[in-house]
Design an enzyme around this catalytic site. Structure first.
Site, PDB file in Angstrom:
ATOM      1  N   CYS A   2       0.755  -1.082  -0.013  1.00 32.59           N
ATOM      2  CA  CYS A   2      -0.010  -0.041   0.095  1.00 32.59           C
ATOM      3  C   CYS A   2       0.923   1.300  -0.200  1.00 32.59           C
ATOM      4  O   CYS A   2       1.961   1.098   0.648  1.00 32.59           O
ATOM      5  CB  CYS A   2      -0.781   0.059   1.140  1.00 32.59           C
ATOM      6  SG  CYS A   2      -1.854  -1.475   1.270  1.00 32.59           S
ATOM      7  N   ARG A  27       5.081   0.295  -6.095  1.00 29.38           N
ATOM      8  CA  ARG A  27       5.189  -0.492  -4.729  1.00 29.38           C
ATOM      9  C   ARG A  27       4.255  -1.636  -5.141  1.00 29.38           C
ATOM     10  O   ARG A  27       4.171  -2.546  -4.446  1.00 29.38           O
ATOM     11  CB  ARG A  27       4.701   0.239  -3.540  1.00 29.38           C
ATOM     12  CG  ARG A  27       5.521   1.233  -3.140  1.00 29.38           C
ATOM     13  CD  ARG A  27       4.777   2.444  -2.264  1.00 29.38           C
ATOM     14  NE  ARG A  27       4.197   1.774  -0.985  1.00 29.38           N
ATOM     15  CZ  ARG A  27       5.123   1.752   0.228  1.00 29.38           C
ATOM     16  NH1 ARG A  27       6.260   2.546   0.125  1.00 29.38           N
ATOM     17  NH2 ARG A  27       4.768   1.370   1.249  1.00 29.38           N
ATOM     18  N   TRP A  75      -2.906  -2.525  -1.812  1.00 29.46           N
ATOM     19  CA  TRP A  75      -2.453  -4.142  -2.170  1.00 29.46           C
ATOM     20  C   TRP A  75      -3.196  -4.844  -1.220  1.00 29.46           C
ATOM     21  O   TRP A  75      -2.987  -4.810   0.076  1.00 29.46           O
ATOM     22  CB  TRP A  75      -0.917  -4.159  -2.011  1.00 29.46           C
ATOM     23  CG  TRP A  75      -0.142  -5.551  -2.562  1.00 29.46           C
ATOM     24  CD1 TRP A  75       0.063  -5.786  -3.610  1.00 29.46           C
ATOM     25  CD2 TRP A  75       0.108  -6.303  -1.705  1.00 29.46           C
ATOM     26  NE1 TRP A  75       0.460  -7.236  -3.711  1.00 29.46           N
ATOM     27  CE2 TRP A  75       0.535  -7.616  -2.545  1.00 29.46           C
ATOM     28  CE3 TRP A  75       0.046  -6.827  -0.172  1.00 29.46           C
ATOM     29  CZ2 TRP A  75       1.070  -8.937  -2.017  1.00 29.46           C
ATOM     30  CZ3 TRP A  75       0.246  -8.157   0.317  1.00 29.46           C
ATOM     31  CH2 TRP A  75       0.983  -9.055  -0.547  1.00 29.46           C
ATOM     32  N   ASN A 101      -1.801   1.146   5.876  1.00 27.40           N
ATOM     33  CA  ASN A 101      -0.570   0.230   5.242  1.00 27.40           C
ATOM     34  C   ASN A 101      -0.169  -0.768   6.507  1.00 27.40           C
ATOM     35  O   ASN A 101      -0.052  -0.290   7.547  1.00 27.40           O
ATOM     36  CB  ASN A 101       0.502   1.223   4.776  1.00 27.40           C
ATOM     37  CG  ASN A 101       1.481   0.400   4.229  1.00 27.40           C
ATOM     38  OD1 ASN A 101       1.452  -0.926   3.970  1.00 27.40           O
ATOM     39  ND2 ASN A 101       2.695   0.871   3.949  1.00 27.40           N
ATOM     40  N   GLY A 102      -0.269  -1.971   5.880  1.00 25.91           N
ATOM     41  CA  GLY A 102      -0.049  -3.020   7.199  1.00 25.91           C
ATOM     42  C   GLY A 102      -1.087  -3.695   7.553  1.00 25.91           C
ATOM     43  O   GLY A 102      -2.238  -3.766   6.745  1.00 25.91           O
ATOM     44  N   GLU A 487      18.356 -16.582  -8.815  1.00 22.85           N
ATOM     45  CA  GLU A 487      18.376 -15.137  -9.086  1.00 22.85           C
ATOM     46  C   GLU A 487      17.777 -15.206 -10.525  1.00 22.85           C
ATOM     47  O   GLU A 487      16.718 -14.362 -10.882  1.00 22.85           O
ATOM     48  CB  GLU A 487      19.389 -14.300  -9.005  1.00 22.85           C
ATOM     49  CG  GLU A 487      19.159 -12.736  -9.476  1.00 22.85           C
ATOM     50  CD  GLU A 487      18.102 -11.776  -8.457  1.00 22.85           C
ATOM     51  OE1 GLU A 487      17.477 -12.739  -7.639  1.00 22.85           O
ATOM     52  OE2 GLU A 487      17.545 -11.146  -8.891  1.00 22.85           O
ATOM     53  N   LYS A 491      13.975 -13.635 -11.184  1.00 24.23           N
ATOM     54  CA  LYS A 491      13.688 -12.784 -12.210  1.00 24.23           C
ATOM     55  C   LYS A 491      12.870 -13.263 -13.284  1.00 24.23           C
ATOM     56  O   LYS A 491      11.495 -12.532 -13.509  1.00 24.23           O
ATOM     57  CB  LYS A 491      15.137 -12.336 -13.012  1.00 24.23           C
ATOM     58  CG  LYS A 491      15.919 -11.695 -12.142  1.00 24.23           C
ATOM     59  CD  LYS A 491      15.640 -10.162 -12.040  1.00 24.23           C
ATOM     60  CE  LYS A 491      14.842  -9.900 -10.877  1.00 24.23           C
ATOM     61  NZ  LYS A 491      15.520  -9.576  -9.685  1.00 24.23           N
ATOM     62  N   GLU A 494       9.243 -13.584 -11.748  1.00 27.25           N
ATOM     63  CA  GLU A 494       8.639 -12.346 -11.491  1.00 27.25           C
ATOM     64  C   GLU A 494       8.058 -11.315 -12.783  1.00 27.25           C
ATOM     65  O   GLU A 494       6.989 -10.835 -12.676  1.00 27.25           O
ATOM     66  CB  GLU A 494       9.688 -11.359 -10.844  1.00 27.25           C
ATOM     67  CG  GLU A 494      10.184 -11.424  -9.496  1.00 27.25           C
ATOM     68  CD  GLU A 494      10.820 -10.487  -8.806  1.00 27.25           C
ATOM     69  OE1 GLU A 494      11.974 -10.557  -9.404  1.00 27.25           O
ATOM     70  OE2 GLU A 494      10.620  -9.615  -8.140  1.00 27.25           O
ATOM     71  N   HIS A 510      18.754 -35.537  -7.859  1.00 27.27           N
ATOM     72  CA  HIS A 510      17.798 -35.930  -6.761  1.00 27.27           C
ATOM     73  C   HIS A 510      16.441 -35.802  -6.919  1.00 27.27           C
ATOM     74  O   HIS A 510      15.675 -35.794  -6.047  1.00 27.27           O
ATOM     75  CB  HIS A 510      18.530 -35.417  -5.523  1.00 27.27           C
ATOM     76  CG  HIS A 510      19.956 -35.908  -5.211  1.00 27.27           C
ATOM     77  ND1 HIS A 510      20.308 -36.973  -4.625  1.00 27.27           N
ATOM     78  CD2 HIS A 510      21.234 -35.253  -5.644  1.00 27.27           C
ATOM     79  CE1 HIS A 510      21.524 -36.980  -4.624  1.00 27.27           C
ATOM     80  NE2 HIS A 510      22.182 -35.960  -5.139  1.00 27.27           N
ATOM     81  N   LYS A 609       6.900  -3.632  -4.319  1.00 26.97           N
ATOM     82  CA  LYS A 609       8.517  -3.053  -4.375  1.00 26.97           C
ATOM     83  C   LYS A 609       8.923  -3.112  -2.874  1.00 26.97           C
ATOM     84  O   LYS A 609      10.059  -3.692  -2.488  1.00 26.97           O
ATOM     85  CB  LYS A 609       8.910  -1.856  -4.950  1.00 26.97           C
ATOM     86  CG  LYS A 609       9.987  -1.332  -4.895  1.00 26.97           C
ATOM     87  CD  LYS A 609      10.979  -2.153  -5.934  1.00 26.97           C
ATOM     88  CE  LYS A 609      12.467  -1.713  -6.028  1.00 26.97           C
ATOM     89  NZ  LYS A 609      13.256  -2.659  -6.661  1.00 26.97           N
TER      90      LYS A 609
HETATM   91  C1  AGP Z   1      13.528  -8.893  -6.129  1.00 24.19           C
HETATM   92  O1  AGP Z   1      13.212  -8.902  -7.721  1.00 24.19           O
HETATM   93  C2  AGP Z   1      12.059  -8.569  -5.696  1.00 24.19           C
HETATM   94  N1  AGP Z   1      11.568  -7.595  -5.892  1.00 24.19           N
HETATM   95  C3  AGP Z   1      12.151  -9.035  -4.107  1.00 24.19           C
HETATM   96  O2  AGP Z   1      12.613 -10.474  -4.029  1.00 24.19           O
HETATM   97  C4  AGP Z   1      13.140  -8.205  -3.250  1.00 24.19           C
HETATM   98  O3  AGP Z   1      14.360  -8.310  -3.259  1.00 24.19           O
HETATM   99  C5  AGP Z   1      12.715  -8.390  -1.753  1.00 24.19           C
HETATM  100  O4  AGP Z   1      11.340  -8.343  -1.541  1.00 24.19           O
HETATM  101  C6  AGP Z   1      13.673  -8.009  -0.959  1.00 24.19           C
HETATM  102  O5  AGP Z   1      13.505  -6.447  -0.827  1.00 24.19           O
HETATM  103  P1  AGP Z   1      14.542  -5.336   0.073  1.00 24.19           P
HETATM  104  O6  AGP Z   1      15.717  -5.756  -0.592  1.00 24.19           O
HETATM  105  O7  AGP Z   1      13.855  -4.091  -0.422  1.00 24.19           O
HETATM  106  O8  AGP Z   1      14.410  -5.865   1.401  1.00 24.19           O
END
Ligand code: AGP
Length: 614
Positions: A2, A27, A75, A101-102, A487, A491, A494, A510, A609
């Site tokens: 949010c 966000r 959100w 928010n929260g 990673e 990516k 995502e 395995h 974000k």
């Molecule tokens: C990465 O592409 C993501 N958006 C996510 O995994 C991110 O790295 C994670 O939420 C941690 O965020 P931060 O580094 O702001 O704590």
């Protein structure tokens, strides 16, 4: 997660609030809304499901000439994304409007109590009950801010709240409770703003102050007053922020993600500036406030983070063990505190968070603090909560990262962990000065090498075109290639919504090998290192099962020419620094595949974000 924006001043509040919400879109959200005071001091409310444009269409031609208002991008946590659950939420008489928010953890208990007093609810949110409770207190003649304090005292959880009341148009009150979501106050001339993060305020002012958990703020056009949890006045410094709002523009790139990927040579250079020194070649990291005695007494390093930050941590573990010779481990922040970790004052906890507000990482840091661990945090956001909890902060200096998918801040994190490891190694006397000098020289070559990796973009775009229709991918790596495999898979998931699994290559036989057939390509991280031959065997095993292989290899490597379907040649760098160039094709491959599939690259569905809920 949010986003919150509020404005009170002399200019039209509606456009300012909506433009502020636009800056918070990154966000991640699924509905939006505003509450504005019209010329009669009555509340104008508009809410819309979906993107901000839906709200903009809804308010078109109807925005009142307000000089105060609040806005929100939601959100969804409690209740699906729809107009009724969007914020602002109101009390039944529409006298109080709030954005949140929260999570209010005991909202169901509070809601039941309000319902027993006859309160009728029109949403499924945990938020609406706060509006009811606030309005009840205000109706009894209690001041709005005091009412907020009373409500917060009974509402459990970690959250931030911003409220306005028709009884006092032009006044905004806010609270920050726990670690979920910050509140920043922007100080202008004859106007003030409130927001969940700095980016929304920067077009209007760089003079800001931050609410700490447990604090409240009373914002009016000409004055701002801060209170602690007991309602006592607080003095707060107004800080001047260095970020320029214009820096968040796309700068000619199609997406923020692409821009940020291409910024990495500079990101790495900025992270090294003044830290990687040449005469003599050595590393001097700022943000490590520990004495030689403390560093020599360390028995363990624990590195915590989430998502991409955790993958950077896995590379960092290698650096800490190799250069500082301290046993190191990595933990997912969200798991860390629930596994009864054994911690003491000789365990250095390094946390990584781009945003510095990630609630899981903050919770892990709280756990470490309780145990008396020395702590250092790697962060990209000045003033963020993690920087207030840790003993020292090593700033990424990456500038705003707008795309939800983290790219340049991962490179900054890996580089800084390299620097921290070298610095600690020297302090402990475990690092050969020649090794340090070689690493410094090698690191200073990184901006050029990352630039070379970026030149592969057209090649990666062609590869992406060949595989974009696949629905499953496997990413394999060993050693430093393993976090890159994780990673790469993250990516791809995502930004393109393709199912992807990242595995340590040794694990393949395995279980995951059962998945391999001609429809599931494997991206194999196989730079020339001590595990190269083992990676080649893994690739042979994939090919034997008709799986296509995209092999990521060292420059001028030909050992896989007949085996792999596609080759990605990495620029030459020191073996320890390979992740900093190998991550680039992982990012670009995902980006271009997402592009072919028409995905919303910068704001992928369901993602946020800044993750401020557990
Ligand atoms: C990465 O592409 C993501 N958006 C996510 O995994 C991110 O790295 C994670 O939420 C941690 O965020 P931060 O580094 O702001 O704590």
């Amino acid at each position: 997660m949010c986003g919150i924006v509020g404005y009170t001043g002399h200019r039209p509040a509606g456009p300012i609030v909506i433009e502020g919400l636009r800056r918070l879109e990154y966000r991640g959200y699924d509905s939006a809304g505003v509450a504005l005071f019209d010329e009669r001091g009555e509340l104008y409310i508009a809410r819309a499901t979906g993107k901000l444009d839906a709200l903009v269409q809804r308010v078109e031609g109807t925005l009142p000439p307000a000089v105060c208002g609040i806005g929100h991008t939601r959100w969804a946590t409690h209740g699906e994304p729809n107009d009724a659950n969007a914020h602002p939420q109101l009390d039944p008489l529409g006298r109080v409007a709030i954005v949140h928010n929260g999570i209010i953890e005991n909202y169901d208990v509070l809601r039941k109590e309000v319902a027993e007093r006859g309160g009728l609810f029109s949403s499924e949110t945990d938020t609406e009950v706060v509006a009811h409770l606030l309005a009840e207190h205000v109706a009894r003649g209690i001041d709005l801010l005091e009412a907020l304090r009373l409500v917060v005292a009974g509402a459990q959880g970690a959250y931030s709240l911003v409220a306005v009341s028709v009884d006092e148009p032009g006044r905004i009150v806010a609270a920050r409770v726990g670690n979920a979501g910050g509140i920043v106050i922007g100080h202008g001339d004859g106007e003030h703003l409130v927001a969940s993060d700095l980016g929304a305020l920067l077009p209007h002012t760089r003079r800001v102050s931050f609410l700490e958990p447990g604090e409240f703020v009373d914002v009016r056009r000409d004055a701002v007053a801060y209170l602690d949890a007991e309602g006592q006045p607080l003095e707060k410094a107004v800080e001047e922020q260095p970020f320029d709002a214009v820096a968040t523009a796309k700068g000619g790139y199609k997406h923020f993600m692409l821009k940020e990927v291409h910024e990495q040579p500079v990101t790495v250079l900025d992270a090294m500036r003044g830290r990687y020194l040449l005469h003599p070649a050595r590393v001097e990291m700022d943000g490590l406030p520990f004495t030689v005695e403390q560093v020599r007494a360390l028995t363990r390093v624990v590195i915590v983070g989430m998502g991409t930050s955790m993958h950077a941590a896995m590379v960092g573990r290698h650096y800490i063990e190799r250069f500082a010779r301290i046993p190191a481990e990595v933990d997912n922040s969200a798991e860390f505190r629930y596994r009864y970790p054994v911690l003491d004052e000789h365990t250095l906890v390094i946390s990584i968070s781009q945003a510095g507000e990630t609630v899981d990482t903050l919770a892990a840091m709280d756990e470490a603090k309780r145990a008396g661990c020395p702590q250092v945090t790697i962060c990209n956001t000045p003033g963020a909560q993690t920087t207030r909890v840790a003993d020292g902060t090593v700033f990424m200096r990456s500038g705003p990262e707008v795309a939800v998918a983290s790219t340049k801040t991962m490179s900054a994190s890996m580089l800084l962990l390299h620097g921290i490891a070298l610095h600690l190694g020297r302090m402990r006397g475990t690092l050969d000065p020649e090794v340090e000098a070689r690493q410094v020289t090698a690191a200073l070559h990184l901006p050029v090498a990352i630039g070379e990796a970026l030149e592969m973009a057209p090649h990666l775009q062609r590869i992406a075109g060949r595989y974009a229709q696949c629905e499953d991918f496997l990413f394999l790596g060993r050693g430093l290639g393993y976090p890159m495999a994780l990673e790469g898979a993250l990516k791809l998931k995502e930004v393109s919504y393709i199912h992807a699994e990242g595995y340590a290559a040794g694990e393949m036989k395995h279980g995951p090998i059962a998945l391999i057939d001609e429809s599931m390509p494997t991206v194999a991280l196989a730079p020339r290192d001590e595990v190269f031959d083992k990676m080649r065997s893994n690739i042979q095993q994939v090919r034997a099962r008709h799986g296509a292989v995209i092999a990521v290899v060292s420059k001028d490597e030909h050992a896989l020419d007949d085996l792999a379907n596609d080759l990605i040649e990495l620029p030459a760098v020191d073996a320890a620094l390979v992740p900093l160039v190998a991550v680039v094709p992982m990012q670009l491959l995902s980006y271009y595949i997402a592009l072919v599939r028409g995905a919303d690259v910068d704001q992928p569905r369901n993602l946020a974000k800044t993750v401020t809920v557990e």
